[in-house]
Design an enzyme around this catalytic site. Structure first.
Site, PDB file in Angstrom:
ATOM      1  N   HIS A  60       0.852  -1.211   0.000  1.00  0.00           N
ATOM      2  CA  HIS A  60       0.000   0.000   0.000  1.00  0.00           C
ATOM      3  C   HIS A  60       0.879   1.249   0.000  1.00  0.00           C
ATOM      4  O   HIS A  60       1.516   1.574   0.998  1.00  0.00           O
ATOM      5  CB  HIS A  60      -0.916  -0.001   1.225  1.00  0.00           C
ATOM      6  CG  HIS A  60      -1.967   1.067   1.173  1.00  0.00           C
ATOM      7  ND1 HIS A  60      -3.318   0.784   1.211  1.00  0.00           N
ATOM      8  CD2 HIS A  60      -1.884   2.416   1.083  1.00  0.00           C
ATOM      9  CE1 HIS A  60      -4.012   1.911   1.146  1.00  0.00           C
ATOM     10  NE2 HIS A  60      -3.162   2.915   1.071  1.00  0.00           N
ATOM     11  N   HIS A  62       1.343   5.424  -1.929  1.00  0.00           N
ATOM     12  CA  HIS A  62       0.806   6.499  -2.784  1.00  0.00           C
ATOM     13  C   HIS A  62       1.984   7.186  -3.451  1.00  0.00           C
ATOM     14  O   HIS A  62       2.580   8.114  -2.894  1.00  0.00           O
ATOM     15  CB  HIS A  62       0.001   7.502  -1.960  1.00  0.00           C
ATOM     16  CG  HIS A  62      -1.273   6.942  -1.412  1.00  0.00           C
ATOM     17  ND1 HIS A  62      -2.498   7.165  -2.001  1.00  0.00           N
ATOM     18  CD2 HIS A  62      -1.501   6.141  -0.348  1.00  0.00           C
ATOM     19  CE1 HIS A  62      -3.441   6.530  -1.310  1.00  0.00           C
ATOM     20  NE2 HIS A  62      -2.859   5.898  -0.297  1.00  0.00           N
ATOM     21  N   GLN A 155      -9.621   9.719  -4.707  1.00  0.00           N
ATOM     22  CA  GLN A 155      -9.323  10.258  -3.378  1.00  0.00           C
ATOM     23  C   GLN A 155     -10.459  11.118  -2.812  1.00  0.00           C
ATOM     24  O   GLN A 155     -10.714  11.111  -1.613  1.00  0.00           O
ATOM     25  CB  GLN A 155      -8.036  11.108  -3.451  1.00  0.00           C
ATOM     26  CG  GLN A 155      -7.682  11.851  -2.185  1.00  0.00           C
ATOM     27  CD  GLN A 155      -7.142  10.955  -1.087  1.00  0.00           C
ATOM     28  OE1 GLN A 155      -6.019  10.495  -1.145  1.00  0.00           O
ATOM     29  NE2 GLN A 155      -7.965  10.685  -0.078  1.00  0.00           N
ATOM     30  N   HIS A 213      -9.763   1.645   0.276  1.00  0.00           N
ATOM     31  CA  HIS A 213      -9.501   2.349   1.536  1.00  0.00           C
ATOM     32  C   HIS A 213     -10.798   2.246   2.332  1.00  0.00           C
ATOM     33  O   HIS A 213     -11.804   2.846   1.952  1.00  0.00           O
ATOM     34  CB  HIS A 213      -9.184   3.824   1.287  1.00  0.00           C
ATOM     35  CG  HIS A 213      -7.798   4.091   0.814  1.00  0.00           C
ATOM     36  ND1 HIS A 213      -7.319   3.647  -0.382  1.00  0.00           N
ATOM     37  CD2 HIS A 213      -6.779   4.791   1.403  1.00  0.00           C
ATOM     38  CE1 HIS A 213      -6.062   4.051  -0.524  1.00  0.00           C
ATOM     39  NE2 HIS A 213      -5.699   4.745   0.547  1.00  0.00           N
ATOM     40  N   GLU A 216     -11.171   4.107   7.289  1.00  0.00           N
ATOM     41  CA  GLU A 216      -9.959   4.716   7.858  1.00  0.00           C
ATOM     42  C   GLU A 216     -10.378   5.925   8.697  1.00  0.00           C
ATOM     43  O   GLU A 216     -10.197   7.082   8.313  1.00  0.00           O
ATOM     44  CB  GLU A 216      -8.978   5.140   6.759  1.00  0.00           C
ATOM     45  CG  GLU A 216      -7.620   5.561   7.338  1.00  0.00           C
ATOM     46  CD  GLU A 216      -6.671   6.118   6.289  1.00  0.00           C
ATOM     47  OE1 GLU A 216      -7.081   6.314   5.143  1.00  0.00           O
ATOM     48  OE2 GLU A 216      -5.497   6.367   6.647  1.00  0.00           O
ATOM     49  N   ASP A 312       2.455   3.030   3.008  1.00  0.00           N
ATOM     50  CA  ASP A 312       1.372   3.957   2.688  1.00  0.00           C
ATOM     51  C   ASP A 312       1.891   5.281   2.134  1.00  0.00           C
ATOM     52  O   ASP A 312       1.769   5.545   0.958  1.00  0.00           O
ATOM     53  CB  ASP A 312       0.475   4.189   3.912  1.00  0.00           C
ATOM     54  CG  ASP A 312      -0.874   4.817   3.561  1.00  0.00           C
ATOM     55  OD1 ASP A 312      -1.060   5.181   2.388  1.00  0.00           O
ATOM     56  OD2 ASP A 312      -1.718   4.934   4.454  1.00  0.00           O
TER      57      ASP A 312
HETATM   58 ZN   LIG Z   1      -3.711   4.925   1.315  1.00  0.00          ZN
END
Ligand SMILES: [Zn+2]
Length: 420
Positions: A60, A62, A155, A213, A216, A312
């Site tokens: 995971h 970005h 996102q 996702h 979270e 992440d």
């Molecule tokens: Zn993420």
């Protein structure tokens, strides 16, 4: 004659035992493993009984936001939501070159530290799809040394704008490997539920993996994991599905969590926890006691579910730190999840190696076995515990049969007087 011969290895085998062996490589593949291999090679390395392991797997990441910490401003509250706002400002200035340069720098940083498989989310909320285009080019450019999977990730929410759903589908058309989503950030619970259904529909239409996702947030009422579980059971997609973060699971009451755990065992979905970032992002609205903001890693592992750890973020609006080192991730993970028994420590190492390979669905090409692509790393360590305890140096990285990187382990010089 072999192309490459590694002598005196302590090999972490697929059954997780350690064997003292030589390893030979020919034409990019592992051609022989035995206690002593006769013969010569074009390149021979003496491994000096260091640990040889399959490479680390980053499940995971970005890449599109990596290395932007402080741009255009610092995340003062430290929350997920301020991070999203800052990224919304920063992404107005993305160019292909900007994204490619930061992505390649991050991948090189990871690869030199032993990561050879990466799943990166990419924000597809912007009509230009600049970040996606950049990462598609990078995936091609790096394929001789690192396997990069790309997740089409909205996102700002699947229904964040009237165009986003179309953009996610366009990203799949262009070649994204995985369908992503963020149901806990949709405007309403109903939108969140619908987004999960739509993600599964797209995955089936385009024959892609799923990585959402999911929950979270510290809100114990954020319960999209049960929707993911239901969709996974009904669709039969099971191990092709991953739920990332699921931090609300750490806040659910035990009666609900116990019921949910039973459903999850039927799904065989993968879980990805991101301990570095979630220990800093979550719990921000708590006074005291302050929650740890991580999913039930130990319990999921004990129930036989596949759990991996991700880094992440690498120096971005959500997490200003990180050097792309997966041993740092495992080290934080075992602290936050209190996995300090020896079997639990070993499990944390598995969460940055073979469990991640299972999550990425790359098991067929993963592992140090005869006939498989020669992807392996040499650590300045004796075993998995030692590697995590000292965050050992990755001395050699072999990618697809070729030496990709070499790092010297630090050798401190002692100038003080002897004690005895
Ligand atoms: Zn993420």
């Amino acid at each position: 004659m072999y192309d490459l011969l590694l002598r005196h290895c302590r090999l972490l085998q697929t059954d997780q035992t350690i064997a003292e062996v030589d390893i030979a490589v020919e034409q990019g593949k592992i051609s022989a493993i035995a206690p002593h291999l006769p013969g010569n090679a074009k390149i021979t390395l003496d491994i000096h009984k260091h640990l040889v392991s399959p490479p680390f797997v980053e499940s995971h990441l970005h890449l599109d936001s990596a290395l932007t910490a402080g741009e255009p401003r610092w995340n003062q509250s430290g929350t997920l939501f301020e991070g999203i706002e800052i990224w919304r400002e920063r992404k107005q200035n993305l160019s292909l070159e900007d994204v490619k340069q930061r992505a390649i720098a991050t991948l090189k940083q990871q690869a030199t530290q032993g990561v050879l498989f990466v799943r990166s989310h990419v924000d597809v909320s912007e009509a230009s799809l600049t970040a996606l285009q950049a990462l598609l080019e990078i995936r091609e450019a790096v394929k001789s040394w690192i396997t990069l999977q790309i997740v089409a990730f909205p996102q700002d929410g699947f229904y964040g704008s009237s165009q986003t759903e179309i953009l996610v589908e366009k990203a799949l058309d262009l070649g994204a490997d995985v369908v992503g989503g963020i149901p806990h950030y949709e405007l309403t619970r109903e939108d969140g539920v619908n987004s999960v259904h739509q993600i599964f529909a797209l995955a089936q239409k385009y024959d892609r993996l799923i990585d959402i996702h999911c929950d979270e947030i510290d809100d114990e009422q954020s319960r999209f994991l049960e929707v993911v579980a239901a969709c996974a059971i009904r669709s039969g997609l099971g191990s092709r599905v991953s739920a990332s973060h699921t931090t609300a699971f750490g806040s659910y009451n035990n009666a609900y969590a116990t019921k949910l755990m039973g459903f999850l065992q039927r799904t065989q979905i993968n879980f990805i926890a991101n301990p570095l970032i979630n220990i800093t992002l979550q719990g921000r609205t708590d006074t005291y006691p302050k929650r740890r903001g991580i999913t039930r890693v130990k319990e999921l592992w004990q129930q036989g579910l596949n759990v991996s750890f991700g880094h992440d973020c690498v120096q971005d609006p959500w997490y200003s730190f990180g050097r792309g080192n997966m041993l740092d991730v495992a080290f934080m993970g075992l602290h936050v999840c209190q996995m300090t028994g020896i079997a639990e420590i070993d499990a944390c190492y598995d969460m940055i190696t073979r469990n991640g390979a299972k999550t990425l669905n790359v098991e067929a090409e993963y592992g140090v076995e005869i006939g498989k692509p020669a992807n392996l790393i040499v650590l300045d360590a004796k075993d998995r515990y030692d590697a995590i305890c000292r965050r050992s140096t990755v001395c050699y990285v072999i990618a697809q049969g070729k030496l990709l990187a070499r790092t010297e382990a630090p050798r401190p010089h002692w100038y003080g007087t002897a004690v005895c």
